[in-house]
Design a protein around this motif. Structure first.
Motif, mmCIF file in Angstrom:
data_model
loop_
_atom_site.group_PDB
_atom_site.id
_atom_site.type_symbol
_atom_site.label_atom_id
_atom_site.label_comp_id
_atom_site.label_asym_id
_atom_site.label_seq_id
_atom_site.Cartn_x
_atom_site.Cartn_y
_atom_site.Cartn_z
ATOM 1 N N PHE A 44 14.037 14.108 -1.584
ATOM 2 C CA PHE A 44 13.133 13.348 -2.449
ATOM 3 C C PHE A 44 12.644 14.259 -3.577
ATOM 4 O O PHE A 44 12.353 15.437 -3.366
ATOM 5 N N VAL A 45 12.570 13.698 -4.784
ATOM 6 C CA VAL A 45 11.957 14.394 -5.924
ATOM 7 C C VAL A 45 11.154 13.364 -6.697
ATOM 8 O O VAL A 45 11.559 12.199 -6.816
ATOM 9 N N ASN A 46 9.991 13.761 -7.221
ATOM 10 C CA ASN A 46 9.195 12.813 -7.993
ATOM 11 C C ASN A 46 9.571 12.878 -9.473
ATOM 12 O O ASN A 46 10.444 13.667 -9.897
ATOM 13 N N ARG A 47 8.918 12.037 -10.254
ATOM 14 C CA ARG A 47 9.280 11.908 -11.666
ATOM 15 C C ARG A 47 9.067 13.223 -12.421
ATOM 16 O O ARG A 47 9.898 13.607 -13.262
ATOM 17 N N ALA A 48 7.977 13.927 -12.109
ATOM 18 C CA ALA A 48 7.712 15.188 -12.809
ATOM 19 C C ALA A 48 8.820 16.207 -12.553
ATOM 20 O O ALA A 48 9.210 16.964 -13.451
ATOM 21 N N PHE A 49 9.331 16.236 -11.335
ATOM 22 C CA PHE A 49 10.402 17.176 -10.993
ATOM 23 C C PHE A 49 11.675 16.838 -11.782
ATOM 24 O O PHE A 49 12.342 17.720 -12.342
ATOM 25 N N THR A 50 12.034 15.533 -11.815
ATOM 26 C CA THR A 50 13.254 15.145 -12.537
ATOM 27 C C THR A 50 13.107 15.376 -14.038
ATOM 28 O O THR A 50 14.075 15.751 -14.711
ATOM 29 N N GLN A 51 11.902 15.168 -14.565
ATOM 30 C CA GLN A 51 11.695 15.421 -15.989
ATOM 31 C C GLN A 51 11.846 16.901 -16.314
ATOM 32 O O GLN A 51 12.425 17.256 -17.344
ATOM 33 N N LEU A 52 11.346 17.744 -15.433
ATOM 34 C CA LEU A 52 11.477 19.179 -15.653
ATOM 35 C C LEU A 52 12.948 19.605 -15.597
ATOM 36 O O LEU A 52 13.394 20.460 -16.367
ATOM 37 N N MET A 53 13.706 18.966 -14.672
ATOM 38 C CA MET A 53 15.125 19.293 -14.543
ATOM 39 C C MET A 53 15.974 18.590 -15.611
ATOM 40 O O MET A 53 17.165 18.860 -15.737
ATOM 41 N N GLU A 54 15.351 17.639 -16.345
ATOM 42 C CA GLU A 54 16.026 16.915 -17.425
ATOM 43 C C GLU A 54 17.291 16.212 -16.929
ATOM 44 O O GLU A 54 18.352 16.274 -17.545
ATOM 45 N N THR A 55 17.134 15.529 -15.786
ATOM 46 C CA THR A 55 18.246 14.769 -15.234
ATOM 47 C C THR A 55 17.682 13.623 -14.410
ATOM 48 O O THR A 55 16.467 13.401 -14.381
ATOM 49 N N SER A 56 18.538 12.911 -13.722
ATOM 50 C CA SER A 56 18.108 11.770 -12.909
ATOM 51 C C SER A 56 17.937 12.190 -11.451
ATOM 52 O O SER A 56 18.519 13.199 -11.013
ATOM 53 N N PRO A 57 17.157 11.413 -10.652
ATOM 54 C CA PRO A 57 17.003 11.748 -9.228
ATOM 55 C C PRO A 57 18.334 11.765 -8.480
ATOM 56 O O PRO A 57 18.519 12.544 -7.551
ATOM 57 N N ARG A 117 0.821 -1.201 0.000
ATOM 58 C CA ARG A 117 0.000 0.000 0.000
ATOM 59 C C ARG A 117 0.860 1.258 0.000
ATOM 60 O O ARG A 117 0.588 2.223 -0.725
ATOM 61 N N GLU A 118 1.927 1.240 0.825
ATOM 62 C CA GLU A 118 2.813 2.404 0.862
ATOM 63 C C GLU A 118 3.526 2.588 -0.477
ATOM 64 O O GLU A 118 3.734 3.720 -0.932
ATOM 65 N N SER A 119 3.853 1.462 -1.125
ATOM 66 C CA SER A 119 4.482 1.546 -2.439
ATOM 67 C C SER A 119 3.517 2.149 -3.455
ATOM 68 O O SER A 119 3.905 2.953 -4.307
ATOM 69 N N ARG A 120 2.243 1.764 -3.321
ATOM 70 C CA ARG A 120 1.236 2.317 -4.231
ATOM 71 C C ARG A 120 1.077 3.816 -4.029
ATOM 72 O O ARG A 120 0.960 4.583 -4.987
ATOM 73 N N CYS A 121 1.105 4.236 -2.754
ATOM 74 C CA CYS A 121 1.000 5.674 -2.478
ATOM 75 C C CYS A 121 2.195 6.422 -3.051
ATOM 76 O O CYS A 121 2.059 7.518 -3.605
ATOM 77 N N ARG A 122 3.386 5.806 -2.912
ATOM 78 C CA ARG A 122 4.576 6.439 -3.475
ATOM 79 C C ARG A 122 4.478 6.496 -4.999
ATOM 80 O O ARG A 122 4.883 7.483 -5.627
ATOM 81 N N THR A 123 3.901 5.435 -5.571
ATOM 82 C CA THR A 123 3.713 5.418 -7.017
ATOM 83 C C THR A 123 2.756 6.522 -7.451
ATOM 84 O O THR A 123 2.959 7.167 -8.489
ATOM 85 N N ILE A 124 1.727 6.748 -6.607
ATOM 86 C CA ILE A 124 0.780 7.827 -6.902
ATOM 87 C C ILE A 124 1.498 9.167 -6.921
ATOM 88 O O ILE A 124 1.302 10.001 -7.813
ATOM 89 N N LEU A 125 2.360 9.370 -5.883
ATOM 90 C CA LEU A 125 3.120 10.626 -5.835
ATOM 91 C C LEU A 125 4.034 10.749 -7.046
ATOM 92 O O LEU A 125 4.186 11.830 -7.627
ATOM 93 N N GLU A 126 4.671 9.613 -7.420
ATOM 94 C CA GLU A 126 5.573 9.648 -8.565
ATOM 95 C C GLU A 126 4.831 9.991 -9.855
ATOM 96 O O GLU A 126 5.375 10.646 -10.741
ATOM 97 N N SER A 127 3.574 9.513 -9.949
ATOM 98 C CA SER A 127 2.829 9.692 -11.189
ATOM 99 C C SER A 127 2.028 10.981 -11.237
ATOM 100 O O SER A 127 1.374 11.256 -12.237
ATOM 101 N N GLN A 128 2.060 11.765 -10.146
ATOM 102 C CA GLN A 128 1.310 13.018 -10.143
ATOM 103 C C GLN A 128 1.869 13.974 -11.195
ATOM 104 O O GLN A 128 3.085 14.075 -11.382
#
Length: 696
Positions: free
Chosen positions: A160-173, A134-145
């Motif tokens: 911590f940074v989610n996927r949207a943040f790293t995509q905007l920065m055009e780099t890896s976490p 369940r916690e992994s699913r919640c983290r996945t939700i945050l990642e997919s926001q």
């Protein structure tokens, strides 16, 4: 698969265990015959439970339990013994065990009990895995926001940074975590950001502001205008423990400002509630909190939080939050509050409408929710007087298992304006409820184990106390009964020596003398037994004792009985204490008598009586310059009839220190020795009677 390690040096028992466990579904059994073999196994192999015999050669099951707790954490542990021992059970409970079983002749019954405990631990493991999922699913939700999410500490270092943040920065976490967030904020906005973060407090823990950020990794000249909401979590004081930022890129789609604002509010709402769920411990608080948050999103409604017991097939209403007129109408027409109401899930309509599915489910009318429970007319009166409309339900489930749901009733004409946020919050609440359910099951099991262990300890303690009383009474009676024949032996041997001594040969005369000497020796032993029995049976009468005066009186008496012995006496500071004066006099007499006896081989016997403070508690000591003892035999000195020296050279019964130990322990104190052969002897003791608080 549930992996179990069984440790026992009995190969036959291990073989029987493996044969029996072969039919246990989902259980894999490994075995070890020693603690060393078990340690090697645990280093290299995952293990869900350890079952160990107490006796393991030079080591024991408690040693293995200590090793597991220090190296492998809280692995469930079952202790087996061949006999019941309250002290072993009590010691094991301090390190946390799942169960304590006594090996029975009927091993089938024992294996059945062990398998029952294994199944309970398998369920707990499943709960934990569900929670992690369940916690992994919640983290996945945050990642997919679609919005940006980041977390940083008061020093502004990203954690911590989610996927949207790293995509905007055009780099890896990995390139972002561990760096300072201000590195990505345009210089002209950094002061605004710093001032907003510094202004966060427990009273005002959120700040909203627009910031221009850029990516130094790809195109440093390209800026993004981000609408941020920064929320701080405070542990103690006014310094935030964690700050979370939720942001939305508003630089391209100004026309969607309202939608973006709503998403930001949703993210901020979920961010706050997630942190509040983490800090929540009491179950009642969790239920109330869930209902109040849903009610805040659905004003003028009524919200119910319910838990489901799949075994008992019941629903229990945990809390109800709503407008005052709705609550008053329910109490009036139903004649009670709904909190605590238990409903049979196999008799009602709403469990059959698919609560394990995602999303909202439109429920039946109020009457059909409480069918068989309340009159239809009363339910209709509530609906009419409060103008209630549709009823919706959202289930809380994991892997198809329903463990609760949220129900809310809207007013007629009202609609759910933010269904995504309500559904996301209920998913978030499901994690908290699942954690509560697992914790409650674990707490109930621990309570049962502790209660059983405490009962065993209490019963064994009572039996031991009764045995001690019987033993003391027996010693006292036997010692008295032995005196009569002893007196006869001594009397007749004395008459024989006086009246017929001239008729006896020298060997006969010597035998008569040995009989009389051993009779006197036996009398001394009987006196010692009586003395030991009295010391154990006498009721303590604590009073303030002047230890200094008592020690001097005892020494004067003993020294007077030894006119030919050169004695150098030093009496230091001896603070008073609260103790039984008769028994304390016996302690000093026994210790000082021993000191004089075993130092008489010196030209001058040096006897020192003193004390020192040890953490607020007074430690008394008696020290001599006598023949001393080997410390490897120290424990034997406090046993009855234990003598380490030649009884022909040093008279005595070997019971004096046993009496001292008995008296001191009855006072709640402790006695110990320090000595070396031919370098003197020191005996230390405390009284345990609060002597540190007694003043002159």
């Amino acid at each position: 698969m549930f992996n179990v390690l069984v440790v026992d040096d009995d190969d036959q028992f291990l073989s029987l265990f493996r044969q029996k466990a072969a039919s246990w579904t989902g259980v894999k059994i490994d075995t070890a015959t020693s603690m060393k073999e078990a340690e090697e196994f645990l280093k290299n192999t995952p293990c869900d439970m350890v079952i160990s015999e107490y006796s393991l050669g030079e080591k024991n099951g408690i040693d293995l339990l200590r090793y597991i707790r220090s190296r492998h954490g809280e692995i469930p542990f079952i202790l087996l013994t061949s006999y019941s021992d309250g002290e072993i059970a009590a010691e094991a409970s301090r390190f946390g065990i799942s169960a304590y079983f006594i090996k029975k002749v009927d091993l089938t019954s024992l294996f059945s009990e062990i398998y029952g405990k294994i199944r309970e631990e398998m369920k707990k493991k499943e709960f934990v895995e569900n929670l992690r999922e369940r916690e992994s699913r919640c983290r996945t939700i945050l990642e997919s926001q679609p919005g940006l999410i980041c977390r940083f500490e008061p020093d502004l270092i990203l954690t911590f940074v989610n996927r949207a943040f790293t995509q905007l920065m055009e780099t890896s976490p990995e390139n972002l975590i561990g760096t300072c967030i201000t590195d990505y904020i345009q210089p002209e906005d950094r002061n605004t950001f710093s001032d907003a973060i510094k202004a966060l407090s427990p009273v005002s823990h959120s700040a909203m502001l627009d910031l221009k950020i850029h990516s130094p990794y790809r195109n440093p000249e390209r800026n993004h205008l981000i609408a941020w909401t920064f929320t701080a979590a405070f542990s103690e004081g006014h310094t935030p423990a964690l700050i979370q930022g939720t942001g939305m890129d508003v630089s391209r789609e100004r026309e969607h400002v309202d939608e973006q604002a709503r998403q930001l509010e949703n993210l901020a709402f979920l961010s706050r509630t997630a942190m509040e769920f983490v800090d929540m411990e009491e179950s009642d608080d969790i239920f109330r909190f869930i209902a109040e948050k849903v009610y805040s999103l659905l004003p003028h409604s009524a919200v119910v939080v319910t838990t489901h017991d799949s075994v008992a097939k019941t629903f229990t209403i945990r809390t109800l939050v709503g407008d005052d007129d709705i609550l008053s109408a329910i109490r009036y027409w139903l004649g009670r509050d709904l909190e605590g109401l238990v409903l049979r899930s196999d008799q009602y309509t709403f469990p059959k409408i698919g609560l394990t599915k995602k999303g909202f489910i439109e429920g039946p009318s109020l009457y059909h929710l409480f069918i068989f429970m309340f009159p239809e007319e009363a339910c209709k009166r509530i609906e009419e007087s409060c103008s209630l409309g549709k009823i919706y339900l959202i289930g809380c489930s994991s892997k198809g298992e329903l463990f609760g749901h949220v129900t809310f009733a809207l007013r007629k004409g009202d609609t759910v304006r933010n269904p995504e946020l309500i559904e996301a919050f209920v998913n978030q609440a499901s994690v908290a409820l699942l954690r509560w359910k697992a914790r409650k099951a674990a707490e109930e099991e621990i309570t049962k184990v502790h209660a059983g262990l405490e009962q065993v300890v209490a019963e064994r303690t009572a039996a031991l106390q009764a045995a001690n009383r019987n033993l003391e009474s027996f010693s006292y009676s036997v010692s008295h009964d032995l005196r009569t024949p002893l007196r006869s032996i001594e009397g007749f041997s004395s008459i024989l020596q006086k009246e017929h001594g001239k008729d006896l040969s020298p060997d006969g005369t010597q035998m008569i003398e040995k009989i009389r000497q051993n009779t006197l020796r036996m009398a001394d032993l009987i006196d010692a037994i009586l003395e030991f029995s009295r010391a154990g049976r006498k009721e303590l009468q604590r009073e303030r004792i002047d230890v200094q005066t008592m020690a001097r009186e005892v020494l004067d008496e003993l020294a007077a009985s030894r006119p030919g012995q050169q004695i150098d006496i030093v009496i230091g500071d001896l603070p008073p204490c609260m103790a039984d004066p008769i028994l304390m006099h016996q302690v000093l007499q026994n210790l000082l008598s021993n000191a004089l006896k075993f130092s008489r081989c010196r030209d001058t016997s040096k006897i020192e009586v003193g004390s020192y403070d040890n953490g607020g508690r007074t430690v008394y000591f008696v020290r001599d310059n006598g023949i001393g003892v080997d410390m490897k035999y120290a424990d034997r000195l406090f046993h009855v009839f234990e003598q380490l020296h030649d009884d022909k050279k040093y008279e005595g019964t070997g019971i004096g220190l046993a009496i001292v130990d008995n008296i001191i322990r009855r006072h709640g104190g402790k006695v110990w020795i320090e000595s070396e052969i031919d370098k003197g002897f020191s005996c230390y003791f405390t009284t345990g009677g609060g002597n540190e608080s007694v003043n002159y």
